[in-house]
Write a protein that holds these residues in place. Structure first.
Motif, PDB file in Angstrom:
ATOM      1  N   PRO B   3      -5.800  -5.428  -3.307  1.00  0.00           N
ATOM      2  CA  PRO B   3      -4.490  -4.802  -3.531  1.00  0.00           C
ATOM      3  C   PRO B   3      -3.548  -5.832  -4.151  1.00  0.00           C
ATOM      4  O   PRO B   3      -3.730  -7.042  -4.009  1.00  0.00           O
ATOM      5  CB  PRO B   3      -4.033  -4.444  -2.104  1.00  0.00           C
ATOM      6  N   ASN B  21       5.920  -5.221  -1.420  1.00  0.00           N
ATOM      7  CA  ASN B  21       5.093  -4.071  -1.734  1.00  0.00           C
ATOM      8  C   ASN B  21       3.620  -4.432  -1.833  1.00  0.00           C
ATOM      9  O   ASN B  21       3.267  -5.553  -2.218  1.00  0.00           O
ATOM     10  CB  ASN B  21       5.554  -3.452  -3.059  1.00  0.00           C
ATOM     11  N   CYS B  22       2.788  -3.461  -1.504  1.00  0.00           N
ATOM     12  CA  CYS B  22       1.337  -3.637  -1.529  1.00  0.00           C
ATOM     13  C   CYS B  22       0.739  -2.383  -2.151  1.00  0.00           C
ATOM     14  O   CYS B  22       0.895  -1.292  -1.590  1.00  0.00           O
ATOM     15  CB  CYS B  22       0.839  -3.829  -0.102  1.00  0.00           C
ATOM     16  N   SER B  23       0.110  -2.527  -3.322  1.00  0.00           N
ATOM     17  CA  SER B  23      -0.416  -1.370  -4.044  1.00  0.00           C
ATOM     18  C   SER B  23      -1.919  -1.468  -4.207  1.00  0.00           C
ATOM     19  O   SER B  23      -2.443  -2.531  -4.566  1.00  0.00           O
ATOM     20  CB  SER B  23       0.224  -1.281  -5.431  1.00  0.00           C
ATOM     21  N   SER B  24      -2.579  -0.341  -3.989  1.00  0.00           N
ATOM     22  CA  SER B  24      -4.037  -0.300  -4.096  1.00  0.00           C
ATOM     23  C   SER B  24      -4.457   0.662  -5.197  1.00  0.00           C
ATOM     24  O   SER B  24      -3.778   1.656  -5.459  1.00  0.00           O
ATOM     25  CB  SER B  24      -4.637   0.141  -2.762  1.00  0.00           C
ATOM     26  N   GLN B  70       0.250   3.049  -1.632  1.00  0.00           N
ATOM     27  CA  GLN B  70       0.939   1.788  -1.428  1.00  0.00           C
ATOM     28  C   GLN B  70       1.662   1.756  -0.092  1.00  0.00           C
ATOM     29  O   GLN B  70       1.919   2.786   0.526  1.00  0.00           O
ATOM     30  CB  GLN B  70       1.922   1.503  -2.563  1.00  0.00           C
ATOM     31  N   SER B  72       4.918  -0.578   1.952  1.00  0.00           N
ATOM     32  CA  SER B  72       6.019  -1.521   1.793  1.00  0.00           C
ATOM     33  C   SER B  72       6.397  -2.098   3.149  1.00  0.00           C
ATOM     34  O   SER B  72       6.405  -1.376   4.157  1.00  0.00           O
ATOM     35  CB  SER B  72       7.237  -0.831   1.181  1.00  0.00           C
TER      36      SER B  72
END
Lengths: 113, 112
Positions: B3, B21-24, B70, B72
């Protein structure tokens, strides 16, 4: 106080040596994991185990193997250490079930020269 | 695939707020958040599961957007003790050995 204990904090080994990293947890957790941590790359999964004698490859298993003969102990083996395996190695354990976090050990900083 | 966390680093004054933020790129089942102080092991902060609600831990809370894949993390009224590197770990299967894939980390420095 629950614990994940890694046998060595710092280790220096020579290229080509067989290296054993040991991890012991006292929480009766089913799942155990080995990660390596490198700057900018975060933590990358090497191997994991969800039961005694069971193991599964993670994202970067090449050059490594593992052993889990007892529930509390999960060993990482570098068959023939190379300089690109110089890294921080973190062991973690987790109680089975999707809602539980990992408990990490303090890590072993391995330098291969 | 790991991610993606953003920002990579943030500097705050005590009392200020921040969002990480963390997006996959893959559908998420769970998101874990950890904080690691220099020279120490990562410490578990919280977990968010698919279909779950926003979580909170003191003045640190997190949300999970399944559609956007995602999560947050919200640092509210930051304290000096919030300094460290924050990692998200994403899980994609509701399985016994729910392995996590971690992001590259976000370094947070809170100054007086």
């Amino acid at each position: 106080d629950v614990k994940v204990t890694q046998s060595s904090r710092y280790l220096v080994k020579r290229t080509g040596e067989k290296v054993f990293l040991e991890c012991v947890q006292d929480m009766d957790h089913e799942n155990m994991f080995w990660y390596r941590q490198d700057p900018g790359l975060g933590l990358r999964l090497i191997y994991f185990s969800y039961d005694v004698k069971m193991k599964e490859k993670g994202d970067i298993p090449e050059g490594y193997s593992v052993s889990r003969e007892k529930k509390e102990r999960f060993s990482l083996i570098l068959e023939s250490a190379s300089t690109n395996q110089t890294s921080m190695y973190l062991c973690a354990s987790q109680l089975m079930g999707g809602g539980n976090g990992y408990t990490f050990g303090s890590g072993t900083r391995l330098t291969v020269v | 695939q790991q991610p993606v966390q953003s920002p990579q680093a943030v500097i705050l004054r005590e009392g200020e707020d921040a969002v990480i933020n963390c997006s996959s790129s893959k559908a998420l089942y769970s998101v874990h958040w950890y904080r690691q102080k220099h020279g120490e092991a990562p410490v578990f902060l919280m977990i968010l599961l698919k279909g779950g609600e926003q979580k909170g831990h003191d003045k640190i809370s997190a949300s999970f957007n399944e559609k956007k894949q995602q999560s947050s993390l919200y640092l509210t009224a930051s304290q000096l003790s919030y300094s460290g590197t924050y990692f998200c770990g994403t899980g994609h299967f509701k399985a016994a050995g729910n392995k996590l894939t971690f992001g590259g980390g976000t370094r947070v420095l809170v100054k007086p």
